[in-house]
Design an enzyme around this catalytic site. Structure first.
Site, PDB file in Angstrom:
ATOM      1  N   LYS A  71      -4.066  14.028   6.408  1.00 23.36           N
ATOM      2  CA  LYS A  71      -4.556  13.165   5.325  1.00 23.36           C
ATOM      3  C   LYS A  71      -3.474  12.217   4.812  1.00 23.36           C
ATOM      4  CE  LYS A  71      -5.725  15.535   1.800  1.00 23.36           C
ATOM      5  NZ  LYS A  71      -4.410  15.493   1.123  1.00 23.36           N
ATOM      6  N   THR A  73      -0.805  11.266   6.422  1.00 25.38           N
ATOM      7  CA  THR A  73      -0.494  10.344   7.519  1.00 25.38           C
ATOM      8  C   THR A  73      -1.501   9.199   7.572  1.00 25.38           C
ATOM      9  OG1 THR A  73       0.507  12.141   8.796  1.00 25.38           O
ATOM     10  CG2 THR A  73      -0.177  10.173  10.020  1.00 25.38           C
ATOM     11  N   ARG A  94       1.682  11.595  -3.963  1.00 19.87           N
ATOM     12  CA  ARG A  94       2.363  12.625  -4.749  1.00 19.87           C
ATOM     13  C   ARG A  94       3.742  12.918  -4.168  1.00 19.87           C
ATOM     14  NH1 ARG A  94      -1.319  17.513  -4.157  1.00 19.87           N
ATOM     15  NH2 ARG A  94      -1.660  16.493  -2.151  1.00 19.87           N
ATOM     16  N   LYS A 105       3.655  24.951   4.904  1.00 20.35           N
ATOM     17  CA  LYS A 105       2.802  23.770   5.004  1.00 20.35           C
ATOM     18  C   LYS A 105       3.573  22.539   5.489  1.00 20.35           C
ATOM     19  CE  LYS A 105      -0.145  20.704   2.254  1.00 20.35           C
ATOM     20  NZ  LYS A 105       0.698  19.506   2.394  1.00 20.35           N
ATOM     21  N   ALA A 273      -3.470  20.795  -5.543  1.00 23.04           N
ATOM     22  CA  ALA A 273      -4.907  20.608  -5.779  1.00 23.04           C
ATOM     23  C   ALA A 273      -5.674  21.920  -5.816  1.00 23.04           C
ATOM     24  CB  ALA A 273      -5.499  19.708  -4.703  1.00 23.04           C
ATOM     25  N   PHE A 301      -5.625  18.478  -0.508  1.00 22.55           N
ATOM     26  CA  PHE A 301      -6.514  19.372   0.242  1.00 22.55           C
ATOM     27  C   PHE A 301      -7.867  18.702   0.519  1.00 22.55           C
ATOM     28  CE2 PHE A 301      -3.682  22.695  -1.770  1.00 22.55           C
ATOM     29  CZ  PHE A 301      -2.986  22.948  -0.606  1.00 22.55           C
ATOM     30  N   PHE A 381      -6.326  13.155  18.194  1.00 20.82           N
ATOM     31  CA  PHE A 381      -5.323  14.006  18.845  1.00 20.82           C
ATOM     32  C   PHE A 381      -5.441  13.815  20.352  1.00 20.82           C
ATOM     33  CE2 PHE A 381      -4.795  15.857  14.795  1.00 20.82           C
ATOM     34  CZ  PHE A 381      -3.677  16.697  14.805  1.00 20.82           C
ATOM     35  N   TRP A 409      -0.672   7.958  13.604  1.00 22.58           N
ATOM     36  CA  TRP A 409       0.487   8.805  13.925  1.00 22.58           C
ATOM     37  C   TRP A 409       1.184   8.269  15.167  1.00 22.58           C
ATOM     38  CZ3 TRP A 409       2.608  11.597  17.829  1.00 22.58           C
ATOM     39  CH2 TRP A 409       3.592  12.538  17.484  1.00 22.58           C
TER      40      TRP A 409
END
Length: 557
Positions: A71, A73, A94, A105, A273, A301, A381, A409
């Site tokens: 998210k 990225t 954030r 994480k 979150a 999240f 991906f 990415w």
């Protein structure tokens, strides 16, 4: 394949003063932290208030899985892509917490060719905001204990002190502690505990305050505990809100950095979150709206947590609701929601993809319930097969939702151009509907919690445990029932059971306790066994981290 940090360390950064020139931000408007980081001065923020607001784009996601969604990225890559197609764009994110950075994480600076820089600094101590929040929080704890030690003029019941100390790390050993041991000279013994810094009410306050005076007003409202006669005691009763604001005055200023492609990014505040409201600061987002034609921000999240709180808690404090919401999904994660084990995700599985799509479908419906435009970004991906991609595109199209592939990415802004153009088409349409929150803030706490559970999570009903029921009566007596609700819930599921993936139904959500956060302006509802102080995994990410003789970080993702 290069790691994120290797990619980041190969980039030649531009002086931050050059990055913000096209935003009409001058050197005198900045307070520098080296050449590549700065804070925006309050004088500049005040001068921007008469500017028109740009378009606001919110990026959210499906419920996260170990397969990864990307998210942050996508948020960064979309900002770069909007700039690439000619829209003056500012990103608003954030700040990372050291808890997940050194835990499991990871950081919060994006990945691949869609990163904010300098990523090592941002993921570690940055400009010291987290330390300022930690210090202010713990100063209040020290002042509470000192007040009791010096005679307890306010008659604080030590059994009912609800204010906890904090540290910005995952440290399960600090969840429950005893302070004041060692005899009369050491203080008065009482049970205490630690939360992670990003769960502190002071973090939430910093992210919702508009200026120093608002900051002080909010700090004064913090409920720290209750008297022997069950009356609330506030930070204002201790008369220390000014001292706390003094510790936070620099941290209140938004931080400015850059992406790999030199897009300006305001990175400020970092509430989780799953246990807080999960959005960057109102001040940063509002300021970004005055600086750019487009602002791309994210909420933590899945859309059941961060986006719900963004729309129900943050939007009332913003100049506008989002002009478009992007829900990020990956084929890998949807297959996990469809029952595939992580080690089997490389194998094509259309059946699991279709089953897992139910999770994405629910999040799309949730955003639509707010009457804001929604679209889907499929974060690509290398393991995605042609048939899987075609299947997911068709499922979204059958749902009547715009959908675009996204490869930021791997390709940076070039991989997000199609998504950016689609976002512009959506955002620049004339709004046909009025923003609609999930509940009326004047509803009872029970009604608001039930609305979230039934409308957003898709649950059946809410179970209020005995402590929560007693608090409902008490909060109504104090007039605290007219505040928004901030649900503290597992991020992994729409339910309060982290193992219940996909789109569960017929479930019940259990509320074990409420926590008044009057300074932040909401009531936290603790569900299931969600923790406000996480623990470290068996093999934390910290085991892979080091620094070389040049002072360069190693193993930071």
């Amino acid at each position: 394949m290069r790691t994120d940090i290797e990619i980041a360390q190969e980039v030649k950064l531009a002086p931050i003063a050059e990055v913000v020139k096209n935003l009409n931000v001058e050197v005198d408007d900045l307070e520098f932290y080296g050449k590549y980081k700065a804070k925006l001065s309050f004088e500049k923020i005040d001068a921007l208030k008469t500017n028109y607001n740009g378009k606001l784009i919110l990026v959210t996601a499906i419920n996260p899985t170990p397969a990864g969604e990307g998210k942050s990225t996508v948020t960064i890559g979309l900002g770069d892509a909007l700039n690439k197609v000619g829209k003056k764009t500012v990103i608003a994110l954030r700040e990372p917490s050291l808890g997940p950075v050194m835990g499991v994480k990871g950081g919060a600076t994006g990945g691949g060719l869609a990163q904010v820089l300098p990523m090592e600094d941002i993921n570690l101590h940055f400009t010291g905001d987290m330390h300022a929040i930690t210090t202010a929080n713990n100063a209040l704890s020290a002042l509470i204990d000192n007040h009791v030690h010096q005679g307890n003029e306010l008659n604080i019941d030590l059994r009912r002190v609800i204010w906890k100390r904090v540290v910005d790390l995952n440290d399960r050993a600090l969840r429950h502690v005893v302070v004041g041991l060692g005899g009369p000279i050491q203080g008065v013994p009482r049970e205490d505990g630690f939360d992670i810094t990003v769960a502190s009410e002071i973090m939430a306050i910093l992210c919702l305050a508009m200026d120093i005076e608002d900051l002080k007003r909010r700090l004064a409202k913090i409920v720290i505990g209750y008297t022997y006669t069950r009356e609330p005691v506030t930070c204002g009763d201790l008369q220390v809100e000014g001292a706390l604001a003094l510790l936070l005055k620099e941290a209140l200023k938004p931080n400015i950095v850059q992406t790999i492609e030199k897009t300006p990014a305001l990175i400020h505040g970092g509430p989780f979150a799953n246990i807080a409201h999960g959005c960057n600061s109102v001040l940063a987002t509002t300021t970004a709206l005055k600086l750019g034609e487009y602002v791309v921000t994210e909420a933590g999240f899945g859309a059941d947590l961060g986006a719900e709180k963004f729309l129900n808690i943050k939007v009332p404090n913003l100049p506008k609701a989002p002009d478009a919401v992007v829900v990020v999904a990956t084929i890998r994660a949807l297959k996990m929601h469809g029952g595939v084990a992580k080690e089997d995700l490389q194998v094509e599985n259309i059946t699991a993809l279709k089953k897992g799509f139910a999770n994405l479908e629910k999040h799309i419906e949730n955003i639509q319930s707010f009457n804001v435009p929604v679209m889907v970004a499929i974060n690509e991906f290398i393991s995605d097969t042609k048939l899987e991609v075609e299947t997911l595109l068709k499922l979204c199209q059958e749902k009547g939702v715009r959908v675009k592939l996204c490869a930021v990415w791997e390709k940076g802004s070039a991989g997000g151009v199609a998504l950016a153009k689609s976002v512009i088409e959506v955002a620049e349409q004339i709004p046909k509907q009025t923003f609609q929150p999930t509940y009326d803030v004047k509803d009872s706490i029970e009604e608001k919690v039930t609305a979230i559970v039934q409308k957003i999570y898709g649950g059946d009903k809410v179970i209020f445990e005995k402590k929560a029921k007693n608090q409902l009566t008490m909060f109504k007596k104090y007039g605290w029932d007219q505040l928004p609700i901030c649900m503290a819930k597992t991020q992994y599921s729409l339910s309060d059971d982290p193992k219940s993936l996909g789109r569960p139904s017929g479930f019940r959500i259990t509320i074990r306790e409420f926590v008044p956060k009057l300074g932040a302006g909401f009531i936290v509802a603790l569900t299931g066994d969600v923790m406000t102080m996480p623990g470290l995994p068996k093999c934390p990410a910290a085991l892979n981290m080091d620094v070389n003789a040049k002072g360069e970080a190693i193993g930071l993702f």
